[in-house]
Design an enzyme around this catalytic site. Structure first.
Site, PDB file in Angstrom:
ATOM      1  N   HIS A 123      -9.050  -3.459   3.207  1.00  0.00           N
ATOM      2  CA  HIS A 123      -8.043  -3.292   4.260  1.00  0.00           C
ATOM      3  C   HIS A 123      -6.770  -4.082   3.988  1.00  0.00           C
ATOM      4  CE1 HIS A 123     -11.559  -2.136   7.130  1.00  0.00           C
ATOM      5  NE2 HIS A 123     -11.155  -1.122   6.386  1.00  0.00           N
ATOM      6  N   CYS A 134      11.392   0.596   1.330  1.00  0.00           N
ATOM      7  CA  CYS A 134      11.707   0.384  -0.091  1.00  0.00           C
ATOM      8  C   CYS A 134      10.601  -0.350  -0.840  1.00  0.00           C
ATOM      9  CB  CYS A 134      13.027  -0.369  -0.234  1.00  0.00           C
ATOM     10  SG  CYS A 134      12.941  -2.135   0.200  1.00  0.00           S
ATOM     11  N   CYS A 181      13.708  -5.921   6.662  1.00  0.00           N
ATOM     12  CA  CYS A 181      13.722  -6.054   5.210  1.00  0.00           C
ATOM     13  C   CYS A 181      15.074  -6.586   4.735  1.00  0.00           C
ATOM     14  CB  CYS A 181      13.435  -4.703   4.557  1.00  0.00           C
ATOM     15  SG  CYS A 181      13.555  -4.723   2.748  1.00  0.00           S
ATOM     16  N   CYS A 184      16.758  -3.599   2.411  1.00  0.00           N
ATOM     17  CA  CYS A 184      17.241  -2.306   2.910  1.00  0.00           C
ATOM     18  C   CYS A 184      17.313  -2.221   4.431  1.00  0.00           C
ATOM     19  CB  CYS A 184      16.362  -1.176   2.376  1.00  0.00           C
ATOM     20  SG  CYS A 184      14.735  -1.063   3.180  1.00  0.00           S
ATOM     21  N   GLY A 221     -22.358  -9.659   7.344  1.00  0.00           N
ATOM     22  CA  GLY A 221     -21.429 -10.027   8.407  1.00  0.00           C
ATOM     23  C   GLY A 221     -20.555  -8.899   8.896  1.00  0.00           C
ATOM     24  N   SER A 223     -20.520  -5.091  11.235  1.00  0.00           N
ATOM     25  CA  SER A 223     -21.179  -4.082  12.069  1.00  0.00           C
ATOM     26  C   SER A 223     -21.004  -2.685  11.487  1.00  0.00           C
ATOM     27  CB  SER A 223     -20.595  -4.112  13.487  1.00  0.00           C
ATOM     28  OG  SER A 223     -19.226  -3.718  13.465  1.00  0.00           O
ATOM     29  N   GLY A 249     -26.076  -8.907  14.459  1.00  0.00           N
ATOM     30  CA  GLY A 249     -26.273  -7.846  15.435  1.00  0.00           C
ATOM     31  C   GLY A 249     -26.521  -6.495  14.805  1.00  0.00           C
TER      32      GLY A 249
END
Length: 300
Positions: A123, A134, A181, A184, A221, A223, A249
């Protein structure tokens, strides 16, 4: 099934010995011992409002003002987090030759700091910021320093830390100045896959390539409620690979699991590593190949 730490550690060590090319996927539970809060409870339900959506962040200045103002307060938890025993144990398993690939859903880079090298940040990474126009990149701490200078009244606020560098801060955010930015003028966004966004194809393919070389999956660790992580367990099951889970869990993949330990992560992982270390020393003492050498031989 809930088990004692010692029993779970013994069983986990046995699972690893039987499947020495692990594809490991980790989630927020690995970093809670590092002081980083998580989103879900033991039943996999939200403990707090879901995080910002990609579309909302991109479409609304007010959403970005709220996000960055809260991050100015809450990112300290990520920046100052220390590696946990779980991070160290997983790095030790890699050093012993048991980890084909570690795919983490966390964005804190603590696995790398613990010494793990075969890591995919599924992720993304929260310490990096990228322009959505850009593709200019800058480090998160530099952006925070500049926004603290631009927003001195917000920089001195305090609030309870929340997951992923957020904070439980509620106030009028309309005066917060968001840094655009410097190249740009486009929208700057953490290099993180938000809800409603997709994992880059090359990252997903690299994770799949690692899974194709593995002989088992170990979920730690997590789910697995987010599909981008769960999909790999679904694929592993269709490939006939055993899937084990160590968490506090339930998981979305409970019906796919061959082994499940509902127990605290750090003590169980540490116990398993100690048993595996003793086993390797015993093999070395008798002049037999270590598990790392056996693993390398099995790949040749």
């Amino acid at each position: 099934m809930e088990k004692s730490v010692a029993q779970a550690g013994v069983e986990l060590a046995r699972f690893i010995e039987q499947h020495p090319r692990l594809w490991v996927i980790t989630g927020a539970g690995v970093s809670t011992d590092s002081g980083i809060p998580d989103y879900r409870d033991a039943n996999g339900q939200w403990k707090r409002p879901p995080p910002v959506q990609h579309g909302d962040f991109m479409a609304s200045l007010s959403v970005r003002q709220r996000y960055w103002a809260r991050a100015l307060v809450g990112f300290k938890a990520l920046r100052e987090a220390q590696i946990s025993g779980a991070h160290q144990a997983l790095a030790a398993l890699e050093a012993m030759g048991f980890v084909e690939l570690l795919v983490t859903q966390n964005v804190d880079r603590l696995h790398q700091r613990a010494g793990s090298k075969r890591v995919i940040d599924l992720h993304g990474r929260a310490d990096l910021v990228k322009c959505m126009t850009c593709h200019y990149q800058m480090m998160r701490h530099a952006m925070h320093s500049e926004m603290a200078r631009m927003n001195p009244a917000f920089a001195v606020l305090n609030a309870t830390h929340a997951p992923d560098g957020d904070a439980d801060l509620e106030t009028d955010f309309s005066t917060f100045r968001v840094l655009d930015c410097p190249r740009c003028g486009g929208i700057l966004k953490p290099d993180v896959v938000y809800y409603g966004d997709v994992v880059p194809a090359e990252r997903r393919q690299a994770a799949q390539a690692g899974l194709n070389k593995a002989d088992a999956v170990l979920a730690v660790g997590t789910s697995l409620m987010v599909f981008s992580g769960y999909r790999f367990c679904r694929d592993a099951h269709s490939m006939g690979l055993p899937i084990a889970s160590l968490s506090l869990g339930v998981t979305r993949a409970d019906t796919l699991l061959s082994h499940q330990w509902r127990a605290p992560l750090t003590p169980v992982l540490t116990h398993a590593v100690k048993r595996l270390t003793l086993g390797q020393r015993a093999l070395d003492t008798h002049g037999l190949p270590s598990s790392q050498n056996r693993q390398g031989a099995s790949r040749s």
